[in-house]
Design a protein around this motif. Sequence first.
Motif, PDB file in Angstrom:
ATOM      1  N   LEU A   1       0.835  -1.204   0.000  1.00  0.00           N
ATOM      2  CA  LEU A   1       0.000   0.000   0.000  1.00  0.00           C
ATOM      3  C   LEU A   1       0.865   1.246   0.000  1.00  0.00           C
ATOM      4  CD1 LEU A   1      -2.827  -0.793   2.529  1.00  0.00           C
ATOM      5  CD2 LEU A   1      -3.052  -0.489   0.088  1.00  0.00           C
ATOM      6  N   ASP A   2       0.241   2.284  -0.455  1.00  0.00           N
ATOM      7  CA  ASP A   2       0.899   3.578  -0.433  1.00  0.00           C
ATOM      8  C   ASP A   2       1.204   3.979   1.007  1.00  0.00           C
ATOM      9  OD1 ASP A   2       1.746   5.982  -1.732  1.00  0.00           O
ATOM     10  OD2 ASP A   2      -0.013   6.908  -0.821  1.00  0.00           O
ATOM     11  N   ARG A   3       2.287   4.676   1.207  1.00  0.00           N
ATOM     12  CA  ARG A   3       2.734   5.009   2.561  1.00  0.00           C
ATOM     13  C   ARG A   3       1.697   5.831   3.323  1.00  0.00           C
ATOM     14  NH1 ARG A   3       5.909   2.681   5.999  1.00  0.00           N
ATOM     15  NH2 ARG A   3       6.458   4.103   7.674  1.00  0.00           N
ATOM     16  N   MET A   4       1.061   6.764   2.607  1.00  0.00           N
ATOM     17  CA  MET A   4       0.087   7.636   3.285  1.00  0.00           C
ATOM     18  C   MET A   4      -1.119   6.835   3.746  1.00  0.00           C
ATOM     19  SD  MET A   4      -1.625  11.138   1.848  1.00  0.00           S
ATOM     20  CE  MET A   4      -2.834  10.319   0.857  1.00  0.00           C
ATOM     21  N   VAL A   5      -1.559   5.942   2.870  1.00  0.00           N
ATOM     22  CA  VAL A   5      -2.694   5.104   3.239  1.00  0.00           C
ATOM     23  C   VAL A   5      -2.296   4.178   4.387  1.00  0.00           C
ATOM     24  CG1 VAL A   5      -4.259   3.318   2.425  1.00  0.00           C
ATOM     25  CG2 VAL A   5      -3.666   5.218   0.942  1.00  0.00           C
ATOM     26  N   HIS A   6      -1.062   3.677   4.298  1.00  0.00           N
ATOM     27  CA  HIS A   6      -0.560   2.798   5.355  1.00  0.00           C
ATOM     28  C   HIS A   6      -0.586   3.515   6.699  1.00  0.00           C
ATOM     29  CE1 HIS A   6       2.236  -0.150   7.206  1.00  0.00           C
ATOM     30  NE2 HIS A   6       2.650   0.924   7.855  1.00  0.00           N
ATOM     31  N   ASN A   7      -0.080   4.773   6.684  1.00  0.00           N
ATOM     32  CA  ASN A   7      -0.066   5.533   7.941  1.00  0.00           C
ATOM     33  C   ASN A   7      -1.481   5.795   8.448  1.00  0.00           C
ATOM     34  OD1 ASN A   7       2.671   5.650   7.960  1.00  0.00           O
ATOM     35  ND2 ASN A   7       2.812   7.657   7.010  1.00  0.00           N
ATOM     36  N   ARG A   8      -2.360   6.081   7.495  1.00  0.00           N
ATOM     37  CA  ARG A   8      -3.726   6.374   7.908  1.00  0.00           C
ATOM     38  C   ARG A   8      -4.397   5.143   8.501  1.00  0.00           C
ATOM     39  NH1 ARG A   8      -6.683  10.056   9.985  1.00  0.00           N
ATOM     40  NH2 ARG A   8      -8.865   9.925   9.434  1.00  0.00           N
ATOM     41  N   MET A   9      -4.161   4.002   7.849  1.00  0.00           N
ATOM     42  CA  MET A   9      -4.754   2.778   8.375  1.00  0.00           C
ATOM     43  C   MET A   9      -4.146   2.434   9.720  1.00  0.00           C
ATOM     44  SD  MET A   9      -5.339   0.337   5.093  1.00  0.00           S
ATOM     45  CE  MET A   9      -6.018  -0.979   6.055  1.00  0.00           C
ATOM     46  N   GLN A  10      -2.862   2.685   9.823  1.00  0.00           N
ATOM     47  CA  GLN A  10      -2.184   2.440  11.100  1.00  0.00           C
ATOM     48  C   GLN A  10      -2.815   3.302  12.189  1.00  0.00           C
ATOM     49  OE1 GLN A  10       1.370   1.044  11.513  1.00  0.00           O
ATOM     50  NE2 GLN A  10       1.297   1.406  13.700  1.00  0.00           N
ATOM     51  N   GLU A  11      -3.059   4.553  11.815  1.00  0.00           N
ATOM     52  CA  GLU A  11      -3.634   5.488  12.799  1.00  0.00           C
ATOM     53  C   GLU A  11      -5.039   5.043  13.204  1.00  0.00           C
ATOM     54  OE1 GLU A  11      -3.029   9.759  11.842  1.00  0.00           O
ATOM     55  OE2 GLU A  11      -5.172   9.860  12.225  1.00  0.00           O
ATOM     56  N   LEU A  12      -5.819   4.630  12.193  1.00  0.00           N
ATOM     57  CA  LEU A  12      -7.174   4.169  12.499  1.00  0.00           C
ATOM     58  C   LEU A  12      -7.134   2.918  13.361  1.00  0.00           C
ATOM     59  CD1 LEU A  12      -8.986   4.679   9.094  1.00  0.00           C
ATOM     60  CD2 LEU A  12      -9.595   5.748  11.249  1.00  0.00           C
ATOM     61  N   TYR A  13      -6.200   2.026  13.016  1.00  0.00           N
ATOM     62  CA  TYR A  13      -6.108   0.770  13.756  1.00  0.00           C
ATOM     63  C   TYR A  13      -5.654   1.010  15.184  1.00  0.00           C
ATOM     64  CZ  TYR A  13      -6.110  -4.288  13.468  1.00  0.00           C
ATOM     65  OH  TYR A  13      -6.423  -5.621  13.626  1.00  0.00           O
ATOM     66  N   ASP A  14      -4.721   1.959  15.318  1.00  0.00           N
ATOM     67  CA  ASP A  14      -4.229   2.261  16.655  1.00  0.00           C
ATOM     68  C   ASP A  14      -5.291   2.935  17.512  1.00  0.00           C
ATOM     69  OD1 ASP A  14      -0.758   3.113  15.877  1.00  0.00           O
ATOM     70  OD2 ASP A  14      -1.794   1.226  16.211  1.00  0.00           O
ATOM     71  N   ASN A  15      -6.218   3.621  16.874  1.00  0.00           N
ATOM     72  CA  ASN A  15      -7.174   4.416  17.631  1.00  0.00           C
ATOM     73  C   ASN A  15      -8.584   3.831  17.614  1.00  0.00           C
ATOM     74  OD1 ASN A  15      -5.737   6.967  18.538  1.00  0.00           O
ATOM     75  ND2 ASN A  15      -5.152   6.831  16.408  1.00  0.00           N
ATOM     76  N   ARG A  16      -8.721   2.608  17.226  1.00  0.00           N
ATOM     77  CA  ARG A  16     -10.078   2.069  17.136  1.00  0.00           C
ATOM     78  C   ARG A  16     -10.570   1.645  18.505  1.00  0.00           C
ATOM     79  NH1 ARG A  16      -9.894  -4.196  15.502  1.00  0.00           N
ATOM     80  NH2 ARG A  16      -8.340  -4.784  17.012  1.00  0.00           N
ATOM     81  N   ILE A  17     -11.894   1.645  18.612  1.00  0.00           N
ATOM     82  CA  ILE A  17     -12.527   1.131  19.824  1.00  0.00           C
ATOM     83  C   ILE A  17     -13.481   0.042  19.374  1.00  0.00           C
ATOM     84  CG2 ILE A  17     -14.097   1.677  21.710  1.00  0.00           C
ATOM     85  CD1 ILE A  17     -12.824   4.284  21.995  1.00  0.00           C
ATOM     86  N   PRO A  18     -13.258  -1.202  19.777  1.00  0.00           N
ATOM     87  CA  PRO A  18     -14.125  -2.294  19.330  1.00  0.00           C
ATOM     88  C   PRO A  18     -15.555  -2.103  19.826  1.00  0.00           C
ATOM     89  CG  PRO A  18     -12.133  -3.113  20.368  1.00  0.00           C
ATOM     90  CD  PRO A  18     -12.166  -1.653  20.629  1.00  0.00           C
ATOM     91  N   TRP A  19     -16.487  -2.713  19.119  1.00  0.00           N
ATOM     92  CA  TRP A  19     -17.893  -2.547  19.473  1.00  0.00           C
ATOM     93  C   TRP A  19     -18.192  -3.135  20.852  1.00  0.00           C
ATOM     94  CZ3 TRP A  19     -21.081  -6.663  20.485  1.00  0.00           C
ATOM     95  CH2 TRP A  19     -20.633  -7.920  20.068  1.00  0.00           C
TER      96      TRP A  19
END
Lengths: 342, 258
Positions: free
Chosen positions: A66-84
């Motif tokens: 994946l593109d680096r920017m998308v990778h960082n964004r997904m990383q950020e989302l993954y790091d900041n997610r709250i499971p249901w």
Amino acid sequence: MQCSSCQFENMPGVSNCGRCGAVLNSSPTPIDVYPPRARKWTKPFRRYFYFFTRHRIIPANLDRGLDRMVHNRMQELYDNRIPWRTLLRMFVPGWNQFYFNRKLQGRIFLWGYLFSLPLGILFAGTGYGGLLLGAALSLHAASIIDIVIANTRDREYRLVYSLFSLILVGMLTYLPAVELVTRYATPQQFLLNSPPFQRGDVVLYNTRAYVQTLPQIGDMVIFRLPNMRVPVGRQGHANVLVQFVGQTLIGRVVAGPGQQITFQNGNLFVDGRLSPWSQAFSEQYTEAYLNIVPTDRYFIMTGLPMQIPQQVWLNNTIVKSDSIIGKVYFRTQPLWRFGYIR
Amino acid sequence: MARFDKLEFNTPQKPDVDPEEIKRDDLDENYWINKATDNRRAGLYENALKYYSRALEKNRLLVEGWVGQIQMLVFLDELPEAELWGRKALELFPSNGELLSGRAQAFCRIGNIEQAYENCDGAFQQTGQSAYRWIVRGEIMTCTRQEKESYCFDKAQEADHDWLVPLEIAIIYLYYRNANKALQRARQAVQLSSESPYCWYIQGCCQLQLGIDGKARESFHHCLDLSPRHVGAGQKLIELDRNRWSPFHLFRRLFRLF
């Protein structure tokens, strides 16, 4: 000389291993071989106040192409997610803290909430009740914010998730609960003595009691009066007016529409029969008085003295049915007179 | 006069000497390392730490002693101390794989996952293989809730077939509240060494966490049969006897549903 760390054979006289760099000879300066130990109180303190533990989930299933920017964004989302499931557990204060092994915080939130909420409900209508209910809500909100902070890393996500979770929990639990409770049990505190109630008494009234039925004789009701100006005398050519500010009063329905009210020698007669509540008001109502309750109105005895101007007295005791807010049925304060109102 | 010859006046008394101290000077580091290992296998981590330190008194360049100290500090939940000691040991033995793994384990339990990964990766880059490096890797993956941690633990057991390896893996799973997987590893440890009371004790702890009180009781009894003075097993049995079913325990278990 063989290195004890990597078993590499070094030349004699060399102080450090040529492969791993480990010390080969004991240095002249003494090396302390006893590790530092935690004090007796330190370990329980760390266990209970383990605020800085952060478990970050490294996204192992990210596509490396994946593109680096998308990778960082997904990383950020993954790091900041709250499971249901974490969201679901937010509805009970302290549950998430127990789940994530933060037991002290969980106990504080849960037991603080369970202590404050029932007491707040019991003292509802008083200042203490307000404080306790506020404390309960604050603890619930604090437990939600605490777990959001523990599960997220970035400030923006913390703010968004905190607001979202607080609104979600508020909309799904407190709003319907308050709506339901205030329909059937709204607290009202007495600011003045009003027999049979005293100053400081807190009663509950049901606003839905007269949606499909009419007030019955003997019901204790709460009603609201409009503002009015009453002439109490004359000064020269002008009337002297007194402004009576509309207020909320509580009284007992003594006579219904079309019934005849008579006072004789301090006794109240309704349609010629002695009213059961005559004795309760015998001190205030001493004058002989005759009246027929108009249609769509009720005669409610509030404990107001008859010495006030007659029009005021009439307006405060002969009340329109749509001014009746609800039925008073329970007294919560003081605790020694806790119970149903008959 | 002969009868007064044996009287003692102000004679200096010889100080009482501990027989253990006398023996201690004659013992080498291998004796203390073996003693530390025996205590570790019995779950007596404080004693094991003490004996590792004594081994290092004899030979400060004994890497096994340093690694053992860090591991014992981690098991005793003194994590900042373990990290500090690991850093100090790495000053003496830079790039030692075992010491890097020990420090990674301490970082993992502190919560600093980035540093844990760095040290663990550094340990794998060093020469040599050991079960401990794989165990630490597996622990980091367990901590971060990744799915392949069992692969790392299996590699650890392949590297070392000793029963202590699955047992310490079970202890790691218990630390991260994964009693199911902990029980699997504890059973493997018991199969490898059914005469070790500590294996039975850990198996009982796993069963207790899962709510299998009957099996837990049996395991603790086995432990007491092998070691009648085992304090932990005795306490657990007393707790089991006290903790009968009650609404309070049902309420507590409701919190473990999700």
